[in-house]
Design a protein around this motif. Structure first.
Motif, mmCIF file in Angstrom:
data_model
loop_
_atom_site.group_PDB
_atom_site.id
_atom_site.type_symbol
_atom_site.label_atom_id
_atom_site.label_comp_id
_atom_site.label_asym_id
_atom_site.label_seq_id
_atom_site.Cartn_x
_atom_site.Cartn_y
_atom_site.Cartn_z
ATOM 1 N N VAL A 92 -24.947 32.519 -25.361
ATOM 2 C CA VAL A 92 -25.896 34.115 -24.536
ATOM 3 C C VAL A 92 -26.039 34.214 -26.434
ATOM 4 N N TYR A 185 -20.092 34.786 -20.461
ATOM 5 C CA TYR A 185 -20.226 34.059 -21.638
ATOM 6 C C TYR A 185 -18.964 33.191 -22.318
ATOM 7 N N ALA A 188 -21.346 34.108 -27.344
ATOM 8 C CA ALA A 188 -22.180 34.919 -27.584
ATOM 9 C C ALA A 188 -22.960 34.576 -29.191
#
Length: 466
Positions: A92, A185, A188
């Motif tokens: 992400v 995630y 990230a």
């Protein structure tokens, strides 16, 4: 990208049992799954700026052209890491600023390796702050100052969410977004920028514009032009004497001149202690003289305290009349990191080590204005984010495979600053030297336009052009 030139070579001497029954996803001019003919193998010449090599003979399989003089474009292979451990990982990216542009350019190969990529941003476009003053004066059109993030992400096969993050649940590896959605995630990375400091009384009466996000500058431009067209006096107070305040003031003057409305503009700059207080004395003097020459009233030794119905009140209890207030007070880190209980630096930015990873949660990375390398605040200038970008992209890949050497970021100690004064000239500031010239504005324009061209991934340039 590499140019892969394929040449079919028929070799009767190749053992047939090594090739019989070999199938694979072949180009459209072959039937899917067509077996190789006995004795058929291929060589591929890999041409790139870095190397010229011939691969070992490959059997007739894989997404490669089998063509007498065919070619295709494919991403460069991963450097130093195997793509296989990435399969199924969830990456992400929060924000799409300078520090994330290199990893965005690598999205096709990440997605091809099996990574699930989601990019979260507040708008479909990312705006380049270095061109914001020129956007205000009309030097640049809006489309010249932005990257089409949604188009780039979706073209690569990723998901773009027009949203912002409000809470990071690091122990559970999930993000809570403003929309209420929860986003899991594995890795990230944050490049969500900084926020302009507010003043009390923002809704007291005058129209108030923060210089970030850049869309505000475009709205300010449109409002001022409309008021000029209606022959209305535009009383603007710019709050903040740093580079942003100086550039906004100079480019507002130019906007009035371009609209033949200089007599309708009443402009005051509340500079705090001094104009460009962190710059050398020569730079301060040059900028102040240039603004004075264009009729800007500069208030040094005064600090804005609040917006009132009449304008802006300062610590001297003086009210400067305004129907438009421009806030360029300086920046602060987003509060999301502190609110989430993550380690932060002295200004609330996410603390990262010299690999741009959070020391407590190494699957969290970041770059740009929202992070504090080693817990220390570094100057919020674009050069740091631009230099962090390639390193951050490499370290994201390394973190995804959970192996390999991480690269180290060292903040640049000396860098060039160019201040756009709006009148076709710019102030050069480096090594304690400050000079003003139209040549420096040409240099700034060349750098800014060049950055916009180079940061757009080549594979997306045509499809995402506005």
């Amino acid at each position: 990208m590499e140019l892969v030139l394929g040449l079919r070579i028929l070799r009767d001497s190749v053992p047939q049992d090594a090739l019989q029954g070999t199938t694979g996803p072949l180009p459209s001019f072959w039937s899917p799954g067509e077996p190789c003919s006995p004795g058929r193998r291929r060589h591929f010449f890999n041409l790139s700026p870095e190397n010229l090599s011939i691969t070992p003979p490959w059997p007739c399989a894989g997404r490669l052209f089998d063509y007498n003089a065919g070619w295709m474009i494919r991403p460069k292979p991963f450097s130093g890491v195997s793509p296989m451990p990435m399969r199924g990982k969830r990456l992400v990216l929060l924000g799409a600023g300078h520090a994330h542009l290199p990893i965005l350019a690598r999205l096709p190969k990440l997605i091809e390796a099996g990574v699930q990529v989601t990019v979260v941003g507040p708008a479909p476009f990312h705006y380049y702050s270095g061109m914001a003053p020129g956007l205000l004066s009309g030097r640049y059109a809006l489309k010249e100052t932005r990257f089409p993030m949604r188009c780039i992400v979706e073209l690569a096969g990723g998901e773009f969410l027009e949203d912002t993050v409000t809470i990071i649940r690091a122990t559970r590896r999930e993000l809570v977004l403003a929309s209420g959605a929860t986003l899991p995630y594995d890795v990230a990375s944050f490049n969500i920028g900084s926020e302009i400091v507010s003043l009390p009384g923002m809704d007291a009466g005058p129209a108030v514009f923060k210089v970030k996000p850049i869309q505000n500058v475009n709205r300010l431009h449109d409002m001022v032009v409309r008021m000029f067209a209606e022959q209305e006096t535009v009383r603007v107070v710019v709050v903040g004497g740093g580079p942003a305040g100086v550039e906004m003031s100079g480019n507002l003057v130019t906007l009035a001149q371009r609209n033949e409305a200089s007599k309708l503009l009443d402009l005051t700059l509340i500079a705090g202690s001094k104009v460009l207080h962190n710059a050398p004395a020569a730079a301060r003097r040059i900028a102040a003289n240039a603004l004075h020459a264009h009729g800007v009233a500069i208030m040094e030794g005064e600090r804005a305290e609040e917006v009132t119905a009449e304008g802006v009140r300062t610590d001297s209890d003086r009210v400067h009349p305004a129907n438009i207030v421009v806030l360029a007070l300086g920046t602060s880190a987003p509060s999301v990191f502190k609110d989430s209980g993550l380690p932060v630096g002295s200004d609330g930015g996410l603390e990262v080590d010299d690999h741009l990873r959070c020391p407590d949660f190494p699957e969290l990375l970041g770059g740009g204005d929202c992070v504090c390398p080693g817990g220390e605040v570094i100057p919020r200038v674009g050069v740091h984010a631009v230099r962090e970008g390639p390193l951050l992209a490499d370290n994201i890949e390394t973190t995804l495979v959970d192996s390999g050497a991480l690269k180290t970021f060292t903040p640049q100690q000396r860098f060039m600053l160019l201040y756009n004064l709006g009148d076709g000239s710019a102030v050069f500031n480096k090594w304690g030297v400050a000079l003003r010239s139209r040549l420096f504005m040409l240099l700034k324009d060349y750098i800014d336009r060049g950055f916009m061209r180079s940061a757009m991934p080549g594979w997306a340039a045509a499809a995402c052009a506005e």
